[in-house]
Scaffold this motif. Structure first.
Motif, short mmCIF file in Angstrom:
data_model
loop_
_atom_site.label_atom_id
_atom_site.label_comp_id
_atom_site.label_asym_id
_atom_site.label_seq_id
_atom_site.Cartn_x
_atom_site.Cartn_y
_atom_site.Cartn_z
N LYS A 1 0.85 -1.18 0.00
CA LYS A 1 0.00 0.00 0.00
C LYS A 1 0.88 1.23 0.00
N GLY A 2 0.51 2.23 -0.77
CA GLY A 2 1.30 3.44 -0.85
C GLY A 2 0.63 4.61 -0.17
N ASN A 3 1.08 5.79 -0.53
CA ASN A 3 0.49 7.02 0.00
C ASN A 3 0.57 8.11 -1.07
N THR A 4 -0.27 9.10 -0.97
CA THR A 4 -0.29 10.21 -1.90
C THR A 4 0.87 11.15 -1.60
N MET A 5 1.48 11.66 -2.65
CA MET A 5 2.58 12.61 -2.48
C MET A 5 2.12 13.79 -1.64
N GLY A 6 2.93 14.12 -0.64
CA GLY A 6 2.61 15.21 0.27
C GLY A 6 1.95 14.77 1.55
N LYS A 7 1.52 13.50 1.61
CA LYS A 7 0.88 12.97 2.82
C LYS A 7 1.74 11.84 3.37
N ASN A 8 1.94 11.84 4.67
CA ASN A 8 2.77 10.83 5.30
C ASN A 8 1.96 9.60 5.70
N ILE A 9 2.66 8.52 6.02
CA ILE A 9 2.04 7.29 6.54
C ILE A 9 2.23 7.30 8.06
#
Length: 428
Positions: A216-224
């Motif tokens: 699973k990834g994340n959107t650029m600019g948002k952290n996990i």
């Protein structure tokens, strides 16, 4: 943990007991297209053939993922799906399976889908978009720091505050059994030299590591967030991050590893799901530093009790020597912490990204995870069977990593082999 028994004969010594069910990508002589499979004992279950029979009809999943040449699409379905598929396959192979007609009593499907593991070819299991290698093995960092800066300054001031890492090269990650070519590069030929020569690497090394694949990834600019990071991890492999120490020593200032690390990294072919390792959670190395909130985990058992081993076979037909033994618990930071830190600035992670742990060394002699440590920077020789000695790797050497959790009574959960043979550098 109760023992899981199967109707399929599984050697007690097998890393691929019913408690495991790791996923990989295979091909065969009769069918060259790569496709997903799981390893069980001395066999693999071809998931493309298995799903084509309707065997997954009771699960609400898109079986098209089992016809893909990588595990990325399956991984992207998320950990709840991985869990349900693994548990279902455990039930299919269980001694008193309620699904006996699906495979146990179906000789036709067995002929198509249940293959001998030594008759299939394994491939890199995922399409790896990016690879980041961390440095979370504190004992290794300390040992190497002592070689270059002495014990008082072995660890840099930032080391215990954050998972140190660098961006590696995904294109040179290969599956176990792939030969590794000794790299050429600039090296300083003698101590005190300030002018390099061009030469094949003379201080070729290994690094004993674990790797984690993301689902699973994340959107650029948002952290996990650290509280969610574990759900982003698909599973784990063994990782040998081959290292050219003399090339590294000349090039690493001021920006860090480059050619010394990009010529080859070897991974084991079977991805052990995160759920399979849950029973072996344990506490990692103590960290007295107060971490910033984004790295603080609620669970102190955040790494795994995985027995790690490295063997070397000097040349074809010569005797193999076990040169070191370590444990997956020898990490200062967990993979969720690595992921939370990696993404804290908004870096977009993606399905199939690979994170390396860094070299996993213990504190005692014989637990160091690299030749650099074992030979004290090349000052001492490593004794092999048959009177052979090494300081670093020579052409023809084969290095094999192993990792396993659990015991034979309840079923071993392991990775199989992670192996590579050194071949000579090309003449340039």
């Amino acid at each position: 943990m109760a023992s899981l028994k199967s109707w399929l004969p599984i050697p007690k010594s097998s890393h691929f007991s019913l408690a495991n069910i790791p996923f990989g990508i295979i091909s065969t002589a009769s069918k060259s297209s790569p496709r997903p499979a799981v390893a069980i004992g001395d066999h693999v279950l071809d998931l493309q053939e298995f799903s084509a029979s309707g065997a997954f009809s009771s699960l609400n999943i898109d079986v098209a993922v089992f016809s893909k040449p990588t595990l990325n699409d399956f991984a992207a379905l998320g950990r709840p799906v991985h869990r349900s598929v693994r548990e279902y396959l455990q039930e299919v192979f269980a001694e008193n399976s309620t699904h006996a007609d699906i495979l146990k009593n179906n000789s036709s499907l067995q002929d198509k889908a249940l293959l001998k593991r030594d008759q299939v070819t394994s491939h890199v299991p995922m399409h790896i978009g990016d690879y980041t290698d961390f440095y979370a093995g504190k004992n290794h960092a300390f040992n190497v720091g002592c070689l270059f800066r002495g014990p008082d300054n072995a660890l840099q001031p930032n080391y215990t505050h954050l998972p140190v890492g660098y961006h590696g090269r995904a294109s040179s990650i290969v599956v176990s059994g792939t030969p590794i070519t000794r790299p050429n590069g600039q090296i300083l030929e003698a101590p005190g030299s300030k002018v390099p020569i061009f030469s094949p690497c003379k201080r070729l090394d290994i690094e004993l590591e674990l790797g984690a694949f993301l689902c699973k990834g994340n959107t650029m600019g948002k952290n996990i967030p650290i509280s969610e990071a574990a759900e982003h991890i698909f599973g784990y492999v063994l990782l040998n991050d081959w290292s050219a120490r003399d090339i590294q020593a000349w090039e690493y200032v001021p920006l860090g590893p480059f050619l010394a690390k990009n010529f080859g990294s070897t991974i084991s072919p079977w991805v052990v799901l995160a759920d399979a390792l849950e029973p072996f959670r344990t506490k990692g190395l103590d960290n007295d530093t107060q971490l910033l909130p984004y790295l603080q985990e609620k669970e102190d058992k955040n790494v795994y009790d995985i027995r790690l081993q490295v063997d070397i076979t000097p040349a074809e037909g010569q005797e193999t020597t076990n040169i070191l033994n370590s444990n997956g618990s020898n990490l200062l930071f967990s993979f969720p912490q690595m992921l939370a830190h990696h993404s804290i600035g908004g870096c977009p992670m993606a399905v199939g990204d690979l994170l390396g742990s860094g070299t996993i060394s213990g504190k005692d002699a014989g637990t160091e995870g690299s030749f650099l440590e074992l030979s004290k920077g090349g000052k001492e020789t490593i004794k092999l069977n048959g009177g052979i000695e090494r300081k670093f790797l020579q052409d023809g050497d084969t290095v094999t990593l192993y990792g396993v959790s659990g015991n034979e009574e309840t079923g071993l959960v392991g990775f199989g082999e992670c192996s590579g043979k050194i071949i000579p550098a090309p003449k340039i």
